[in-house]
Design a protein around this motif. Structure first.
Motif, PDB file in Angstrom:
ATOM      1  N   THR A 260       0.830  -1.204   0.000  1.00  0.00           N
ATOM      2  CA  THR A 260       0.000   0.000   0.000  1.00  0.00           C
ATOM      3  C   THR A 260       0.865   1.255   0.000  1.00  0.00           C
ATOM      4  O   THR A 260       2.016   1.226   0.443  1.00  0.00           O
ATOM      5  N   THR A 261       0.300   2.337  -0.502  1.00  0.00           N
ATOM      6  CA  THR A 261       0.960   3.647  -0.412  1.00  0.00           C
ATOM      7  C   THR A 261       0.258   4.530   0.624  1.00  0.00           C
ATOM      8  O   THR A 261       0.676   5.671   0.847  1.00  0.00           O
ATOM      9  N   SER A 262      -0.804   3.992   1.248  1.00  0.00           N
ATOM     10  CA  SER A 262      -1.593   4.788   2.205  1.00  0.00           C
ATOM     11  C   SER A 262      -0.943   4.813   3.586  1.00  0.00           C
ATOM     12  O   SER A 262      -1.513   4.353   4.583  1.00  0.00           O
ATOM     13  N   VAL A 263       0.269   5.289   3.637  1.00  0.00           N
ATOM     14  CA  VAL A 263       1.003   5.422   4.894  1.00  0.00           C
ATOM     15  C   VAL A 263       1.600   6.830   4.937  1.00  0.00           C
ATOM     16  O   VAL A 263       2.201   7.291   3.978  1.00  0.00           O
ATOM     17  N   SER A 264       1.387   7.511   6.051  1.00  0.00           N
ATOM     18  CA  SER A 264       1.999   8.836   6.227  1.00  0.00           C
ATOM     19  C   SER A 264       2.582   8.925   7.632  1.00  0.00           C
ATOM     20  O   SER A 264       2.182   8.179   8.529  1.00  0.00           O
ATOM     21  N   TRP A 265       3.527   9.826   7.824  1.00  0.00           N
ATOM     22  CA  TRP A 265       4.237   9.957   9.092  1.00  0.00           C
ATOM     23  C   TRP A 265       4.726  11.386   9.251  1.00  0.00           C
ATOM     24  O   TRP A 265       4.773  12.151   8.258  1.00  0.00           O
ATOM     25  N   PRO A 266       5.087  11.802  10.451  1.00  0.00           N
ATOM     26  CA  PRO A 266       5.561  13.169  10.652  1.00  0.00           C
ATOM     27  C   PRO A 266       6.810  13.454   9.797  1.00  0.00           C
ATOM     28  O   PRO A 266       7.760  12.673   9.801  1.00  0.00           O
ATOM     29  N   GLY A 267       6.750  14.552   9.069  1.00  0.00           N
ATOM     30  CA  GLY A 267       7.892  14.925   8.241  1.00  0.00           C
ATOM     31  C   GLY A 267       7.873  14.330   6.849  1.00  0.00           C
ATOM     32  O   GLY A 267       8.811  14.530   6.071  1.00  0.00           O
ATOM     33  N   LYS A 268       6.815  13.615   6.508  1.00  0.00           N
ATOM     34  CA  LYS A 268       6.759  13.015   5.170  1.00  0.00           C
ATOM     35  C   LYS A 268       6.594  14.086   4.109  1.00  0.00           C
ATOM     36  O   LYS A 268       5.798  15.015   4.257  1.00  0.00           O
ATOM     37  N   ASN A 269       7.357  13.977   3.052  1.00  0.00           N
ATOM     38  CA  ASN A 269       7.214  14.871   1.903  1.00  0.00           C
ATOM     39  C   ASN A 269       5.928  14.500   1.168  1.00  0.00           C
ATOM     40  O   ASN A 269       5.766  13.353   0.748  1.00  0.00           O
ATOM     41  N   PRO A 270       4.981  15.436   1.015  1.00  0.00           N
ATOM     42  CA  PRO A 270       3.710  15.113   0.351  1.00  0.00           C
ATOM     43  C   PRO A 270       3.891  14.554  -1.057  1.00  0.00           C
ATOM     44  O   PRO A 270       3.012  13.861  -1.574  1.00  0.00           O
TER      45      PRO A 270
ATOM     46  N   THR B 119       0.854   3.561  16.611  1.00  0.00           N
ATOM     47  CA  THR B 119       2.087   3.950  17.301  1.00  0.00           C
ATOM     48  C   THR B 119       3.169   2.902  17.071  1.00  0.00           C
ATOM     49  O   THR B 119       2.934   1.694  17.237  1.00  0.00           O
ATOM     50  N   VAL B 120       4.355   3.350  16.684  1.00  0.00           N
ATOM     51  CA  VAL B 120       5.480   2.447  16.450  1.00  0.00           C
ATOM     52  C   VAL B 120       6.009   1.958  17.796  1.00  0.00           C
ATOM     53  O   VAL B 120       6.426   2.749  18.644  1.00  0.00           O
ATOM     54  N   VAL B 121       5.973   0.623  17.990  1.00  0.00           N
ATOM     55  CA  VAL B 121       6.448   0.055  19.258  1.00  0.00           C
ATOM     56  C   VAL B 121       7.717  -0.781  19.079  1.00  0.00           C
ATOM     57  O   VAL B 121       8.328  -1.199  20.070  1.00  0.00           O
ATOM     58  N   GLY B 122       8.115  -1.031  17.827  1.00  0.00           N
ATOM     59  CA  GLY B 122       9.306  -1.845  17.606  1.00  0.00           C
ATOM     60  C   GLY B 122       9.852  -1.685  16.202  1.00  0.00           C
ATOM     61  O   GLY B 122       9.158  -1.237  15.286  1.00  0.00           O
ATOM     62  N   VAL B 123      11.123  -2.045  16.045  1.00  0.00           N
ATOM     63  CA  VAL B 123      11.785  -2.058  14.740  1.00  0.00           C
ATOM     64  C   VAL B 123      12.371  -3.462  14.551  1.00  0.00           C
ATOM     65  O   VAL B 123      13.164  -3.928  15.376  1.00  0.00           O
ATOM     66  N   MET B 124      11.962  -4.117  13.482  1.00  0.00           N
ATOM     67  CA  MET B 124      12.390  -5.490  13.225  1.00  0.00           C
ATOM     68  C   MET B 124      13.493  -5.511  12.173  1.00  0.00           C
ATOM     69  O   MET B 124      13.516  -4.678  11.253  1.00  0.00           O
ATOM     70  N   LYS B 125      14.383  -6.461  12.288  1.00  0.00           N
ATOM     71  CA  LYS B 125      15.441  -6.653  11.306  1.00  0.00           C
ATOM     72  C   LYS B 125      14.828  -6.996   9.949  1.00  0.00           C
ATOM     73  O   LYS B 125      13.814  -7.690   9.872  1.00  0.00           O
ATOM     74  N   ASP B 126      15.436  -6.483   8.867  1.00  0.00           N
ATOM     75  CA  ASP B 126      14.950  -6.811   7.522  1.00  0.00           C
ATOM     76  C   ASP B 126      15.041  -8.316   7.279  1.00  0.00           C
ATOM     77  O   ASP B 126      16.046  -8.946   7.616  1.00  0.00           O
ATOM     78  N   PHE B 127      13.983  -8.894   6.679  1.00  0.00           N
ATOM     79  CA  PHE B 127      14.080 -10.289   6.240  1.00  0.00           C
ATOM     80  C   PHE B 127      13.380 -10.421   4.887  1.00  0.00           C
ATOM     81  O   PHE B 127      12.486  -9.650   4.537  1.00  0.00           O
ATOM     82  N   VAL B 128      13.817 -11.399   4.121  1.00  0.00           N
ATOM     83  CA  VAL B 128      13.345 -11.569   2.738  1.00  0.00           C
ATOM     84  C   VAL B 128      11.938 -12.156   2.732  1.00  0.00           C
ATOM     85  O   VAL B 128      11.685 -13.202   3.337  1.00  0.00           O
ATOM     86  N   VAL B 129      11.041 -11.452   2.049  1.00  0.00           N
ATOM     87  CA  VAL B 129       9.680 -11.954   1.867  1.00  0.00           C
ATOM     88  C   VAL B 129       9.439 -12.261   0.396  1.00  0.00           C
ATOM     89  O   VAL B 129       8.891 -13.303   0.047  1.00  0.00           O
TER      90      VAL B 129
ATOM     91  N   LEU C  21      10.693   4.774  17.732  1.00  0.00           N
ATOM     92  CA  LEU C  21       9.807   4.296  18.801  1.00  0.00           C
ATOM     93  C   LEU C  21       8.942   5.436  19.334  1.00  0.00           C
ATOM     94  O   LEU C  21       9.435   6.514  19.652  1.00  0.00           O
ATOM     95  N   GLY C  22       7.642   5.180  19.401  1.00  0.00           N
ATOM     96  CA  GLY C  22       6.704   6.188  19.874  1.00  0.00           C
ATOM     97  C   GLY C  22       6.143   7.072  18.781  1.00  0.00           C
ATOM     98  O   GLY C  22       5.188   7.824  19.014  1.00  0.00           O
ATOM     99  N   THR C  23       6.722   7.007  17.573  1.00  0.00           N
ATOM    100  CA  THR C  23       6.211   7.809  16.453  1.00  0.00           C
ATOM    101  C   THR C  23       4.813   7.326  16.060  1.00  0.00           C
ATOM    102  O   THR C  23       4.556   6.124  15.997  1.00  0.00           O
ATOM    103  N   VAL C  24       3.931   8.269  15.823  1.00  0.00           N
ATOM    104  CA  VAL C  24       2.568   7.935  15.386  1.00  0.00           C
ATOM    105  C   VAL C  24       2.499   8.076  13.871  1.00  0.00           C
ATOM    106  O   VAL C  24       2.783   9.142  13.328  1.00  0.00           O
ATOM    107  N   ILE C  25       2.146   6.992  13.196  1.00  0.00           N
ATOM    108  CA  ILE C  25       1.990   7.042  11.742  1.00  0.00           C
ATOM    109  C   ILE C  25       0.525   6.806  11.399  1.00  0.00           C
ATOM    110  O   ILE C  25      -0.242   6.290  12.224  1.00  0.00           O
TER     111      ILE C  25
END
Length: 789
Positions: free
Chosen positions: A503-513, A581-591, A569-573
């Protein structure tokens, strides 16, 4: 005259049985290899061309810019089909459909789980599969209806007439059989066993009704009124995303469906090839194998020049023209080509079952197709004429006075040409050895490259029936761990190696429109990182201790990087209009692709979206077979109405490398055939040289030369030829493999190993081949060669 030439040709072939068998064998292997490769190329080329108006059928692609790149997907919003039909000029039909997925169909005691598609009536207008029973104009309009393929109907109903009979979908929805169509051809990109209405999909998944242009979740097909409408339609569809969602910068394009299979690789929004690159390689391989078989024939034919010289001299002395002699030798080569073609047929028929099993396809020789016979006849004549051309011109050039007075042919020019031919054969063989080695190196590199999680002893089970409820999944998780068969259990919204759901329907603080970033999005269960064997970079994962996690999200490293979040962490998207609310950051893995960099991904709780798969980490201290038996028993106990659908993740991951494995295996096999034929050519040159130098060798033996000295003398010249072949082949092979590797973001660097392997193998093969003849000559009695001198 033709009758006389035919008699002479047949007598010569019968008189020299050994020579004839070697030539027929070489040509037969070349022709059989060429036939099998051409059958495979034809099969791949015919993909999606079975439909009446295939040249007017298109797949809607979605180009999305992210992180400075343009990603191209054949995934579009559900609203795309209606919008294209209503707003884009020149469109005859549009259809939206799910990608094929497995569902359970029950009829009486019979339960079958096969691939199904939810779609609309226009699907069968665009892809006009042949109807066996039912009305094509009325299917897929009623919500509780179904269309079956012939083989699926036979498995389900046997000899009964299936029309108007009812079946159950996933033991819930009762569906009436409206029609039966022919089985989907194997060379069709969209494979299915039965079709169901889109309205039923909406009933089962209410979120599908939302016209969300940021949710790419289905396949959209378009058929134009005529091919001339393409340019205008493709231009109009480009801005369809922005017109329906102002901040959506995705671009749509129409891609020809009959090119989808072969040209499916995109770069910066444009098709840059795909499987067509493999087909070009196999076409070149087929042509080169046939050509070196012809070269081999030339070498073996001219190696017998002394035996044919007196025949030529006598025939010229009694009045035969050079043209008639050329016709005689060409007739012999065509006869050999005809015999070789018969043998090639047998070889091809014997080998086809093996290749069909290897490639998981169904290649057959189309005996009733005039195109096949035309191509085969052309190949046979081409082989006969090309193979016989040089021997005919060379042997017919002998002067009768010289050859009848005493055989003393100037061999310089003929040996030079023959040496060039042998060098050509080994250039091709060396290139194949280098390329095959690099393919296997690249495949092993990717397969052994860290993928971010541990796929060993990880099992995924499809969610079915009762398991669609969260309480039953949690019960299953508890019982699996309690049984000792599993150490950890979690859930995932798709198969762990499957693509889709972005999806492209994701926005966050500081995102370039102006930024349109494409995110993969997945629902996950508790203990996800422990189950798959990945790790958290920061924060925590979802847990039953935090009931509010339905409003939480975990990002992967790629997502944090593309969002440019210093303290994630704590950022609201905002995701689909909901604050998370972002509660964690996971290591990249191949999907998705193991060859490309990991895409930005966000994870939400499976309790929020449901789960399609259960991930189970097997207990390493328990026996695998007994653990699997326990898992099956527990799953069957909770959901007895569905067969257990489980797979090892390592097996599903392996499927990502089918194209490269295919390329490596076919290159290996046909490269081996090419090298074998090249050895026959080298043997021909060895025969010729030994015949020319037999008196010299005899004199050397009389003067005290040992067999070892003679072998070194004869092999030395051939090693030079192989060295020259390697010198020419190495730059060519480097260019080829470098171009092939450039398609992958993750690739090996080209090392010296493939070239060392190539030169070692080519030298060893050359020495062994030449020594077969050289030992025979070196051990011959010198009296036989010198007694008349």
């Amino acid at each position: 005259m033709f009758k006389l030439n035919l008699k002479i040709a047949l007598r010569n072939l019968w008189k020299n049985k050994g020579f004839s068998l070697i030539n027929i064998g070489g040509l037969a292997i070349g022709l059989a290899s060429c036939m099998v490769l051409l059958l495979y190329v034809t099969y791949e080329w015919s993909y999606d061309k079975q439909f009446s108006h295939h040249e007017r059928n298109y797949v809607v692609y979605n180009n999305s810019e992210a992180s400075g790149k343009i990603f191209s997907w054949a995934w579009t919003p559900g609203a795309m089909a209606d919008e294209v039909r209503e707003k884009i000029p020149g469109v005859a039909y549009t259809s939206h459909s799910t990608y094929p997925s497995d569902y359970l169909i029950t009829y009486g005691e019979k339960k079958l789980k096969d691939q199904a598609i939810f779609t609309d009536p226009s699907f069968l207008k665009i892809l006009d599969h042949k109807f066996i029973k039912g009305n094509p104009d009325k299917v897929l309009k009623e919500t509780n209806s179904i269309v079956l393929t012939k083989s699926f109907a036979e498995k389900l109903f046997g000899n009964e007439d299936p029309i108007n009979k009812t079946v159950k979908l996933d033991n819930t929805d009762v569906l009436k059989v409206e029609a039966v169509i022919e089985d989907v051809p194997a060379n069709n990109s969209i494979q299915f066993d039965y079709l169901m209405p889109w309205s039923l999909f909406e009933k089962r998944e209410p979120w599908v009704r939302d016209k969300n242009w940021g949710n790419n979740m289905c396949l959209t097909l378009v058929q134009l009124q005529n091919t001339n409408a393409y340019d205008k339609a493709n231009s109009e569809i480009k801005g369809i995303y922005t017109r329906n969602q102002k901040d959506n910068g995705n671009k749509a394009l129409l891609f020809p469906m009959d090119k989808w299979h072969l040209y499916g690789d995109f770069e910066n929004g444009r098709s840059v090839g795909g499987k067509i690159d493999q087909l070009r390689i196999f076409l070149l391989l087929a042509f080169c194998i046939l050509l070196i078989a012809c070269v081999n024939f030339m070498n073996l034919s001219t190696a017998r020049s002394e035996k044919r010289a007196k025949e030529v001299g006598v025939r010229k002395a009694i009045g035969s023209s050079r043209q008639s002699l050329v016709a005689q030798f060409l007739l012999e080569s065509v006869l050999l080509a005809i015999m070789a073609t018969v043998v090639a047929f047998a070889l091809a028929e014997i080998s086809l079952p093996y290749f069909n099993n290897l490639l998981n396809i169904n290649l057959v020789i189309a005996y009733n197709d005039w195109k096949f016979w035309t191509v085969l006849f052309s190949l046979m004549v081409f082989t006969g004429l090309v193979a016989g051309s040089y021997p005919a011109l060379y042997l017919s050039s002998f002067e009768p006075v010289k050859v009848l007075k005493g055989f003393n042919i100037k061999v310089g020019s003929s040996v030079s040409i023959r040496k060039v031919l042998v060098v050509f054969q080994f250039v091709f063989a060396v290139c194949l050895i280098v390329c095959t080695t690099v393919i296997y190196q690249q495949l092993n590199y990717i397969k052994n490259k860290p993928i971010g999680y541990n796929k060993g002893n990880l099992v995924q089970i499809a969610v079915q029936g009762n398991l669609n409820t969260e309480s039953k999944r949690n019960l299953l998780s508890e019982q699996l761990i309690k049984s000792g068969a599993a150490t950890n259990v979690s859930f995932f919204s798709r198969g762990i190696s499957e693509g889709g759901n972005n999806t492209t329907s994701v926005s966050w603080p500081g995102k370039n429109p102006k930024d349109d970033i494409l995110f993969n999005q997945r629902g996950i269960g508790y203990d996800f990182t422990k189950t798959i064997g990945t790790e958290l970079i920061a924060g925590r994962e979802f847990s039953a201790k935090y009931p509010a996690d339905t409003n939480s999200v975990i990002l992967n490293e790629a997502a944090v990087k593309v969002m440019r979040l210093k303290n994630p962490l704590g950022t609201v998207i905002k995701f689909w209009g909901t604050d998370l609310t972002v509660v964690g950051v996971m290591k990249d893995f191949v999907v998705e692709s193991a060859y490309q960099s990991v895409a930005p991904m966000l994870f939400y709780t499976s309790s929020r979206s449901g789960a399609s798969h259960i991930l189970v980490r097997l207990n390493p201290s328990a026996n695998i077979s007994s653990s699997l038996a326990k898992i099956d028993e527990i799953v069957q106990g909770i959901e007895p109405n569905f067969p257990v659908d489980r797979k090892f993740v390592s097996d599903t991951f392996e499927e990502k490398f089918q194209n490269e494995k295919l390329l490596g295996i076919l290159s290996n096999w046909f490269g081996g055939f090419a090298i074998f034929i090249s050895c026959l050519g080298l043997l021909g040159l060895a025969l010729f040289m030994a015949e020319q130098r037999k008196k010299e060798i005899s004199i050397r033996k009389v003067l005290g030369a040992r067999t070892g000295n003679i072998l070194v003398l004869l092999n030395k010249d051939f090693i030079k030829l192989v060295a020259i072949a390697n010198f020419i082949a190495f730059p060519l092979a480097y260019i080829i493999v470098n171009k092939w590797l450039s398609a992958f973001e993750y690739r090996i660097s080209i090392s010296a190993l493939p070239f060392v392997v190539a030169i070692s193998l080519s030298v060893i093969i050359a020495i062994l081949t030449v020594s077969i003849q050289s030992v025979k000559v070196a051990k011959a009695n010198p009296v036989d060669a010198l007694k008349y001198e």
